[in-house]
Scaffold this active site. Structure first.
Site, mmCIF file in Angstrom:
data_model
loop_
_atom_site.group_PDB
_atom_site.id
_atom_site.type_symbol
_atom_site.label_atom_id
_atom_site.label_comp_id
_atom_site.label_asym_id
_atom_site.label_seq_id
_atom_site.Cartn_x
_atom_site.Cartn_y
_atom_site.Cartn_z
ATOM 1 C CG HIS A 25 -0.283 -0.108 2.675
ATOM 2 N ND1 HIS A 25 0.046 -1.675 2.997
ATOM 3 C CD2 HIS A 25 0.099 0.515 3.613
ATOM 4 C CE1 HIS A 25 0.637 -1.435 4.213
ATOM 5 N NE2 HIS A 25 0.440 -0.243 4.431
ATOM 6 C CG HIS A 80 0.889 5.245 4.002
ATOM 7 N ND1 HIS A 80 -0.106 5.107 5.249
ATOM 8 C CD2 HIS A 80 1.599 4.060 4.082
ATOM 9 C CE1 HIS A 80 0.150 3.857 5.976
ATOM 10 N NE2 HIS A 80 1.194 3.428 5.280
#
Ligand code: AMP
Ligand code: ZN
Length: 140
Positions: free
Chosen positions: A101, A103
């Site tokens: 992921h 951010h």
């Protein structure tokens, strides 16, 4: 392609709700549930990959191509003047969810966010050693 025990795979498939802001065939972007700042986004591939280096260049491109637009949208929506893109790989790098992921963390002058950045320098010869080691590893 997906891991039934992975929370971000389940979010990617819509099995677990998320505060979704964008989706296409390969990518989902949603608000982080415990934001470092308002508007803190997570952008994930829908395919299960634990760490960045496990992804193919095309898989990375399919996710990261959206970062500029998402960065602009987060600044417009929050009024933040700046943002960090952060992507952690491995527990020692503070990765807590084992699905890649990115951010996007909105930043403002004077916010209390930050990180230690204890920059050092190389003793004589060590930079050259490392340069050669990385080049050799790239060829492997
Ligand atoms: P990292 O430390 O880079 O692995 O970051 C994981 C991030 O995922 C943290 O910022 C968490 O707040 C966030 N997170 C964990 N579970 C959820 C969830 N169900 N929905 C949204 N964000 C989540
Ligand atoms: Zn997953």
């Amino acid at each position: 392609m997906s891991d039934a025990s992975c929370i971000f795979c389940r979010i990617g498939k819509g099995e677990i709700p998320s505060m979704k802001v964008f989706e296409d065939d390969a990518t989902l972007a949603f608000l982080d549930i415990n934001p470092l700042a308002e508007g803190h986004l997570l952008i994930i591939p829908k395919v299960h990959r634990e760490r960045l280096e496990e992804m193919s260049p095309d898989e990375v491109a399919a996710v990261t191509r959206h970062l500029p637009r998402l960065g602009r949208a987060v600044m417009a929506a929050t009024g933040a003047q700046a943002y960090n893109v952060l992507q952690n790989n491995g527990a020692a790098a503070q990765q807590s969810v084992g699905h890649v992921h990115f951010h996007i963390i909105p930043r403002r002058e004077g916010d209390s966010l930050g990180y230690r950045w204890p920059a050092g320098s190389y003793p004589a010869g060590r930079g050259e050693e490392l340069r050669k080691a990385v080049i050799a590893a790239l060829g492997a």
